[in-house]
Design a protein around this motif. Structure first.
Motif, PDB file in Angstrom:
ATOM      1  N   MET A  88      39.499 -29.316  47.844  1.00 25.65           N
ATOM      2  CA  MET A  88      38.605 -30.287  48.240  1.00 25.65           C
ATOM      3  C   MET A  88      39.069 -31.619  47.537  1.00 25.65           C
ATOM      4  SD  MET A  88      34.608 -29.825  47.412  1.00 25.65           S
ATOM      5  CE  MET A  88      34.754 -29.760  45.713  1.00 25.65           C
ATOM      6  N   SER A  89      38.615 -32.737  48.526  1.00 28.44           N
ATOM      7  CA  SER A  89      39.034 -33.911  47.821  1.00 28.44           C
ATOM      8  C   SER A  89      37.824 -34.979  47.304  1.00 28.44           C
ATOM      9  CB  SER A  89      39.482 -34.703  49.123  1.00 28.44           C
ATOM     10  OG  SER A  89      40.749 -34.112  49.649  1.00 28.44           O
ATOM     11  N   ALA A  90      36.659 -34.815  47.691  1.00 28.20           N
ATOM     12  CA  ALA A  90      35.535 -35.451  47.311  1.00 28.20           C
ATOM     13  C   ALA A  90      34.443 -34.700  47.311  1.00 28.20           C
ATOM     14  CB  ALA A  90      35.655 -36.805  48.070  1.00 28.20           C
ATOM     15  N   VAL A  91      33.060 -35.094  46.782  1.00 35.46           N
ATOM     16  CA  VAL A  91      31.655 -34.881  46.942  1.00 35.46           C
ATOM     17  C   VAL A  91      30.772 -35.824  47.389  1.00 35.46           C
ATOM     18  CG1 VAL A  91      29.622 -33.524  45.976  1.00 35.46           C
ATOM     19  CG2 VAL A  91      31.992 -32.720  45.294  1.00 35.46           C
ATOM     20  N   VAL A  92      30.273 -35.684  48.448  1.00 34.58           N
ATOM     21  CA  VAL A  92      29.420 -36.814  48.893  1.00 34.58           C
ATOM     22  C   VAL A  92      27.783 -36.296  48.613  1.00 34.58           C
ATOM     23  CG1 VAL A  92      28.528 -38.485  50.866  1.00 34.58           C
ATOM     24  CG2 VAL A  92      30.986 -37.486  50.786  1.00 34.58           C
ATOM     25  N   PHE A  93      26.989 -37.070  48.085  1.00 37.07           N
ATOM     26  CA  PHE A  93      25.709 -36.876  47.713  1.00 37.07           C
ATOM     27  C   PHE A  93      24.604 -37.547  48.723  1.00 37.07           C
ATOM     28  CE2 PHE A  93      27.057 -35.413  43.586  1.00 37.07           C
ATOM     29  CZ  PHE A  93      26.158 -34.622  43.022  1.00 37.07           C
ATOM     30  N   ASP A  94      23.820 -36.923  49.150  1.00 35.91           N
ATOM     31  CA  ASP A  94      22.498 -37.671  49.633  1.00 35.91           C
ATOM     32  C   ASP A  94      21.684 -38.246  48.245  1.00 35.91           C
ATOM     33  OD1 ASP A  94      20.347 -38.480  51.385  1.00 35.91           O
ATOM     34  OD2 ASP A  94      19.130 -36.622  50.740  1.00 35.91           O
ATOM     35  N   LEU A  95      20.569 -39.152  48.396  1.00 39.65           N
ATOM     36  CA  LEU A  95      20.010 -39.545  47.711  1.00 39.65           C
ATOM     37  C   LEU A  95      18.671 -39.198  47.505  1.00 39.65           C
ATOM     38  CD1 LEU A  95      19.927 -41.775  45.129  1.00 39.65           C
ATOM     39  CD2 LEU A  95      19.429 -43.656  46.924  1.00 39.65           C
ATOM     40  N   ASP A  96      17.995 -39.619  48.343  1.00 41.04           N
ATOM     41  CA  ASP A  96      16.344 -39.194  48.276  1.00 41.04           C
ATOM     42  C   ASP A  96      16.239 -37.705  48.651  1.00 41.04           C
ATOM     43  OD1 ASP A  96      14.935 -41.865  48.620  1.00 41.04           O
ATOM     44  OD2 ASP A  96      16.476 -42.062  50.452  1.00 41.04           O
ATOM     45  N   GLY A  97      15.448 -37.255  47.932  1.00 43.64           N
ATOM     46  CA  GLY A  97      15.226 -35.570  48.087  1.00 43.64           C
ATOM     47  C   GLY A  97      16.241 -34.710  47.357  1.00 43.64           C
ATOM     48  N   VAL A  98      17.376 -35.356  46.922  1.00 39.70           N
ATOM     49  CA  VAL A  98      18.516 -34.556  46.068  1.00 39.70           C
ATOM     50  C   VAL A  98      18.439 -35.093  44.640  1.00 39.70           C
ATOM     51  CG1 VAL A  98      20.975 -34.267  46.047  1.00 39.70           C
ATOM     52  CG2 VAL A  98      19.906 -34.111  48.072  1.00 39.70           C
ATOM     53  N   LEU A  99      18.843 -36.569  44.475  1.00 33.04           N
ATOM     54  CA  LEU A  99      18.731 -37.088  43.186  1.00 33.04           C
ATOM     55  C   LEU A  99      17.729 -37.481  42.922  1.00 33.04           C
ATOM     56  CD1 LEU A  99      22.337 -38.660  43.424  1.00 33.04           C
ATOM     57  CD2 LEU A  99      22.069 -36.430  42.607  1.00 33.04           C
ATOM     58  N   VAL A 100      17.111 -38.229  43.851  1.00 28.80           N
ATOM     59  CA  VAL A 100      15.509 -39.045  43.509  1.00 28.80           C
ATOM     60  C   VAL A 100      14.541 -38.209  44.334  1.00 28.80           C
ATOM     61  CG1 VAL A 100      14.381 -41.251  43.708  1.00 28.80           C
ATOM     62  CG2 VAL A 100      16.875 -41.156  43.163  1.00 28.80           C
ATOM     63  N   ASP A 101      13.416 -38.051  43.282  1.00 22.79           N
ATOM     64  CA  ASP A 101      12.272 -37.224  44.026  1.00 22.79           C
ATOM     65  C   ASP A 101      11.380 -38.417  44.768  1.00 22.79           C
ATOM     66  OD1 ASP A 101      10.478 -35.470  44.696  1.00 22.79           O
ATOM     67  OD2 ASP A 101       9.808 -35.187  42.867  1.00 22.79           O
ATOM     68  N   SER A 102      12.046 -39.224  45.534  1.00 19.28           N
ATOM     69  CA  SER A 102      11.256 -40.109  46.261  1.00 19.28           C
ATOM     70  C   SER A 102      10.653 -39.799  47.486  1.00 19.28           C
ATOM     71  CB  SER A 102      12.559 -41.332  46.800  1.00 19.28           C
ATOM     72  OG  SER A 102      13.459 -40.599  47.564  1.00 19.28           O
ATOM     73  N   GLU A 103      10.620 -38.635  48.371  1.00 17.14           N
ATOM     74  CA  GLU A 103      10.169 -38.379  49.439  1.00 17.14           C
ATOM     75  C   GLU A 103       8.779 -38.244  49.285  1.00 17.14           C
ATOM     76  OE1 GLU A 103      11.528 -38.678  52.161  1.00 17.14           O
ATOM     77  OE2 GLU A 103      13.728 -38.041  51.687  1.00 17.14           O
ATOM     78  N   PRO A 104       7.859 -38.038  48.202  1.00 14.35           N
ATOM     79  CA  PRO A 104       6.574 -37.999  47.829  1.00 14.35           C
ATOM     80  C   PRO A 104       6.032 -39.692  47.963  1.00 14.35           C
ATOM     81  CG  PRO A 104       7.333 -36.454  46.386  1.00 14.35           C
ATOM     82  CD  PRO A 104       8.575 -36.924  47.281  1.00 14.35           C
ATOM     83  N   VAL A 105       6.909 -40.089  47.209  1.00 18.65           N
ATOM     84  CA  VAL A 105       6.901 -41.710  47.254  1.00 18.65           C
ATOM     85  C   VAL A 105       6.871 -42.483  48.409  1.00 18.65           C
ATOM     86  CG1 VAL A 105       7.205 -43.926  46.088  1.00 18.65           C
ATOM     87  CG2 VAL A 105       7.644 -41.930  44.917  1.00 18.65           C
ATOM     88  N   TRP A 106       7.949 -42.291  49.296  1.00 15.11           N
ATOM     89  CA  TRP A 106       8.006 -42.523  50.770  1.00 15.11           C
ATOM     90  C   TRP A 106       6.847 -42.484  51.434  1.00 15.11           C
ATOM     91  CZ3 TRP A 106      11.025 -46.266  52.659  1.00 15.11           C
ATOM     92  CH2 TRP A 106      12.184 -46.667  52.278  1.00 15.11           C
ATOM     93  N   GLU A 107       6.454 -41.154  51.506  1.00  8.04           N
ATOM     94  CA  GLU A 107       5.347 -40.843  52.159  1.00  8.04           C
ATOM     95  C   GLU A 107       4.085 -41.368  51.737  1.00  8.04           C
ATOM     96  OE1 GLU A 107       2.824 -36.689  53.411  1.00  8.04           O
ATOM     97  OE2 GLU A 107       4.702 -36.256  52.167  1.00  8.04           O
TER      98      GLU A 107
END
Length: 221
Positions: free
Chosen positions: A1-20
């Protein structure tokens, strides 16, 4: 494996409730009507896509560009006033994996919010490449954001693991040819067919160790 790619919203930041909360209020304040499936449909859309959806489908009485500016400004103020709502274990998970692989970020958030989040959480230096879906033609579930993240990292998408939570995000990473690791959000769980695309389903970010990520990559080959 060469790299890991993260999502941000909902994975690292609990932002979905804020967005909603922010988008619901914006829709109500400007004459629109929120629908029961709106939040699930919005997750993964690029800024231009969700702004057009609010304006065209939900009846907000503003052009899409004004919708985008207004909602993003509200989100930025929430982060500035209340801080960034990190998911439990987010910083430790990023640093654990960054010690072993180069990291990318493929987010549906606008660039300004990505930069604010990474700066305020001290994670800017942990990511070798970041992508906002503002910078690609199509948002999630299309693979464009993940493909660009791999390109900026200088690696083959097939040699990457992607960490996602939402249905559209899981579909996007899978379509890009990456091995998909799901960390489902407890409030916004992905659809069963999307979750089935994951090579590994983690209980939470504490479960995201280099050993488990490497094993998931081997399993997916």
């Amino acid at each position: 494996m060469s790299a890991v790619v993260f999502d941000l919203d909902g994975v690292l930041v609990d932002s979905e409730p804020v967005w909603e909360e922010v988008r619901r209020a914006f829709v109500a304040d400007h004459g629109g009507q929120w629908q029961p499936d709106t939040q699930q449909r919005l997750m993964g859309m690029s800024t231009s896509e969700w702004a057009a959806y609010l304006s065209g489908e939900l009846g907000v009485r503003l052009p899409a560009d004004e919708v985008a500016r207004g909602v993003v400004a509200h989100m930025a103020r929430r982060y500035e006033d209340g801080g960034v709502p990190l998911m439990p274990g987010a910083v430790d998970a990023v640093r654990r994996l960054a010690a072993r692989w180069p990291l990318g970020l493929a987010s549906s958030s606008p660039r300004v919010l990505i930069d604010v989040v990474l700066d305020r959480t001290g994670l800017t230096a942990s990511f070798k490449a970041t992508v906002s879906t503002e910078e690609v033609a199509r948002g999630k579930p299309e693979p464009d954001g993940y493909l660009l993240a791999a390109e900026r990292l200088g690696v083959d998408p097939a040699a990457c693991a992607a960490v996602e939570d939402s249905s559209n995000g899981l579909r996007s990473a899978y379509a890009a040819g990456m091995r998909v690791i799901a960390v489902p959000h407890p409030r916004y769980p992905p659809a069963p067919d999307a979750l089935a695309l994951a090579t590994y389903v983690a209980d939470d970010l504490g479960d995201l160790t280099p050993e488990r990520v490497a094993a998931a990559m081997r399993t997916g080959t």
